[in-house]
Design a protein around this motif. Structure first.
Motif, PDB file in Angstrom:
ATOM      1  N   TYR A 122     -26.269 -13.221 -18.311  1.00 36.31           N
ATOM      2  CA  TYR A 122     -25.251 -14.139 -18.816  1.00 36.31           C
ATOM      3  C   TYR A 122     -25.483 -15.591 -18.384  1.00 36.31           C
ATOM      4  N   ASP A 170     -17.291 -16.117 -24.983  1.00 40.85           N
ATOM      5  CA  ASP A 170     -17.435 -14.753 -24.464  1.00 40.85           C
ATOM      6  C   ASP A 170     -18.164 -14.740 -23.121  1.00 40.85           C
ATOM      7  N   TYR A 218     -18.249 -17.202 -20.939  1.00 41.51           N
ATOM      8  CA  TYR A 218     -17.328 -17.741 -19.930  1.00 41.51           C
ATOM      9  C   TYR A 218     -16.325 -16.676 -19.484  1.00 41.51           C
ATOM     10  N   LEU A 219     -15.877 -15.847 -20.403  1.00 39.70           N
ATOM     11  CA  LEU A 219     -14.915 -14.801 -20.055  1.00 39.70           C
ATOM     12  C   LEU A 219     -15.568 -13.746 -19.166  1.00 39.70           C
ATOM     13  N   VAL A 220     -16.803 -13.387 -19.476  1.00 36.57           N
ATOM     14  CA  VAL A 220     -17.524 -12.427 -18.625  1.00 36.57           C
ATOM     15  C   VAL A 220     -17.695 -12.986 -17.218  1.00 36.57           C
ATOM     16  N   GLU A 221     -17.938 -14.290 -17.145  1.00 42.77           N
ATOM     17  CA  GLU A 221     -18.125 -14.939 -15.849  1.00 42.77           C
ATOM     18  C   GLU A 221     -16.805 -15.354 -15.211  1.00 42.77           C
ATOM     19  N   ASP A 222     -15.683 -14.948 -15.833  1.00 42.25           N
ATOM     20  CA  ASP A 222     -14.336 -15.213 -15.322  1.00 42.25           C
ATOM     21  C   ASP A 222     -14.051 -16.715 -15.219  1.00 42.25           C
ATOM     22  N   GLU A 223     -14.606 -17.463 -16.143  1.00 37.81           N
ATOM     23  CA  GLU A 223     -14.334 -18.899 -16.219  1.00 37.81           C
ATOM     24  C   GLU A 223     -13.347 -19.128 -17.373  1.00 37.81           C
ATOM     25  N   LYS A 224     -12.106 -18.726 -17.139  1.00 37.73           N
ATOM     26  CA  LYS A 224     -11.099 -18.712 -18.208  1.00 37.73           C
ATOM     27  C   LYS A 224     -10.771 -20.112 -18.713  1.00 37.73           C
ATOM     28  N   ILE A 278      -6.020 -14.197 -23.434  1.00 38.20           N
ATOM     29  CA  ILE A 278      -6.210 -14.898 -22.151  1.00 38.20           C
ATOM     30  C   ILE A 278      -4.858 -15.316 -21.577  1.00 38.20           C
ATOM     31  N   GLU A 337      -2.944 -12.393 -20.256  1.00 38.89           N
ATOM     32  CA  GLU A 337      -3.449 -11.966 -18.952  1.00 38.89           C
ATOM     33  C   GLU A 337      -2.970 -12.893 -17.840  1.00 38.89           C
ATOM     34  N   LEU A 338      -2.903 -14.187 -18.164  1.00 38.63           N
ATOM     35  CA  LEU A 338      -2.428 -15.164 -17.183  1.00 38.63           C
ATOM     36  C   LEU A 338      -0.900 -15.209 -17.114  1.00 38.63           C
TER      37      LEU A 338
END
Length: 367
Positions: free
Chosen positions: A115, A141, A143-149, A176, A179-180
Motif C-alpha cells: 500500500y 481506499d 488512505y483508509l487501509v492505512e487508517d488515514e481517515k 467514515i 465510524e467516527l
C-alpha cells in the motif's frame, strides 16, 4: 680592392708588386676576421650534423612501438555507458510523466498489498491528471487501509466536487463519518445533495425536524408537536437549548404572554434533526357569560334550572339579584325554581380566576 699580403697596403689595379714594401702582389680577399669565424662555425655545425646522421645510419634498425588500443576501447565503453544512462533517464522521465504507467504500477502494488508503494504511484497519477476520479478513489481506499481517515475524507470530497452524482464517494464518506460517530458531518453532507437516489443513502441518518400541529394556540387542546416516527422530541419554553429540555409526551399548555418554544428530535443512534423555533403571543379571554336553561319566564308548575359550565370553570349563583362571587353558592347541578318572583344571577370563574359576565334571569313561579 686588393691588399698587400705582407704590409696590407692597397695595391693599384694592374700592379704585380707592392709599391710600399716591394713584395710580390698576392690576391687577398677583402673580409675581416669576424666573417671568417662565422664561416668556420657554419662549417663545423655542418660537420656535426653530418656526423650525427652517419651515426644514426650505422645504428641497427629499431622495432617500431605499436600504439596502445586501450584508450580507444575505454572511450567506446564510456560512450556506451553514457548512452545507456541517457536511455534509462529518458525511460524514467517518460514513466514519471505517464498517467497510465503510474496507474498500472499502483494496481499491481495493490494486488500485492504494497500500500505504501501504491500510494506513491497514485499520488503521482493524481499530480499528472488532477481530475481523475479513478485515481482519487483508489487513493482514498489506500488512505483508509492505512487508517488515514482525514486524508481519505479530503480525497472523497474532491471526488464529489468533480462528480456530483458519485454514489460510491458519498457512501464511503457516510461510512467514515458513521465510524467516527460524526453525525453532524453526515447531516452537512446531505445538504449538498440534489439527486434523490443519492439522498436515499442518508435515510438512516436524517431526522425530520418537528413541527407544531397548529399555528394558533388553543388553550383547550394545547400545543401538539408532530415528529418523525421512531424519534424522541425535546423542547423548551424559555428559549434555551432544546437538547437539554423536556421530553415531549403530551400537548403543551402555555402561560399568558410571549413564549418562545424550541424543539428538536433525535433518533435511536443519536442523530439530531434541525431545530424548530416558534413564538406564541398568548392572551387569555375570560369565560363567556354562562347559558341558563330555561332563561326566565312565568311558570305554574315546578321547573329545574340548568347552567352550562365549560370544562375548567366553576359556576356561582344568587337568587336575590346580587352579583355572585366565589363565596356565593356553587352550582353543582340543576336548581329547583323557588316560588315567587326571583332573579337568578350566575357567573363563571375559570382556573386562572378570570370571571365571566353575569347572566341574570327572572323567574316567576306561581304554584
Amino acid at each position: 680592392m686588393m691588399k698587400c699580403a705582407k704590409c696590407g697596403a692597397e695595391l693599384r689595379v694592374g700592379c704585380i708588386y707592392c709599391s710600399v714594401c716591394g713584395q710580390e702582389a698576392q690576391i687577398v680577399p677583402d673580409y675581416n676576421l669576424l666573417e671568417d669565424d662565422f664561416l668556420k662555425e657554419l662549417l663545423n655545425e655542418e660537420k656535426k650534423q653530418n656526423k650525427v646522421a652517419e651515426e644514426k645510419k650505422n645504428q641497427p634498425p629499431q622495432k617500431k612501438k605499436k600504439k596502445s588500443k586501450t584508450p580507444v576501447v575505454a572511450g567506446a565503453v564510456g560512450a556506451i555507458v553514457v548512452l545507456i544512462l541517457l536511455i534509462i533517464l529518458l525511460v524514467n522521465y517518460n514513466h514519471s510523466n505517464s498517467y497510465d504507467y503510474q496507474m498500472k504500477k499502483a494496481k499491481s502494488c495493490l494486488q500485492d498489498e504494497e500500500y505504501a508503494k501504491a500510494q506513491k504511484y497514485l499520488e503521482q497519477a493524481v499530480e499528472i491528471q488532477e481530475d481523475s476520479t479513478d485515481a482519487l478513489m483508489l487513493l482514498a481506499d489506500v488512505y483508509l487501509v492505512e487508517d488515514e481517515k482525514d486524508d481519505a475524507i479530503d480525497i472523497l470530497n474532491k471526488v464529489i466536487g468533480l462528480e456530483k452524482d458519485n454514489q460510491e464517494a458519498y457512501q464511503k464518506l457516510i461510512d467514515i463519518y458513521d465510524e467516527l460517530q460524526d453525525y453532524d458531518a453526515i447531516t452537512e453532507l446531505s445538504k449538498q445533495v440534489k439527486d434523490s437516489s443519492i439522498m436515499d443513502l442518508f435515510s438512516d441518518y436524517l431526522v425530520t425536524a418537528p413541527t407544531i400541529d397548529d399555528s394558533e394556540y388553543d388553550e383547550d387542546e394545547g400545543l401538539k408537536i408532530i415528529s418523525q416516527s421512531g424519534t424522541t422530541t425535546y423542547y423548551t419554553l424559555d428559549g434555551s437549548d432544546p437538547k437539554k429540555g423536556t421530553e415531549y409526551e403530551k400537548p403543551i399548555q402555555l402561560e399568558e404572554g410571549t413564549t418562545t418554544i424550541r424543539m428538536i428530535s433525535v433518533n435511536e443512534i443519536g442523530i439530531y434533526s434541525e431545530e424548530t423555533e416558534c413564538e406564541y403571543e398568548v392572551e387569555f379571554e375570560p369565560p363567556e357569560a354562562p347559558e341558563v336553561s330555561p332563561d326566565g319566564g312565568s311558570f305554574y308548575a315546578p321547573q329545574q334550572i340548568t347552567v352550562e359550565v365549560p370544562e375548567g370553570c366553576m359556576a356561582y349563583y344568587t337568587w336575590d339579584g346580587s352579583d355572585p362571587t366565589v363565596n356565593s353558592e356553587q352550582y353543582t347541578g340543576p336548581l329547583e325554581m323557588p316560588e315567587g318572583n326571583n332573579i337568578l344571577s350566575v357567573i363563571l370563574v375559570d382556573k386562572r380566576e378570570r370571571w365571566s359576565d353575569v347572566t341574570k334571569c327572572n323567574f316567576i313561579y306561581i304554584p
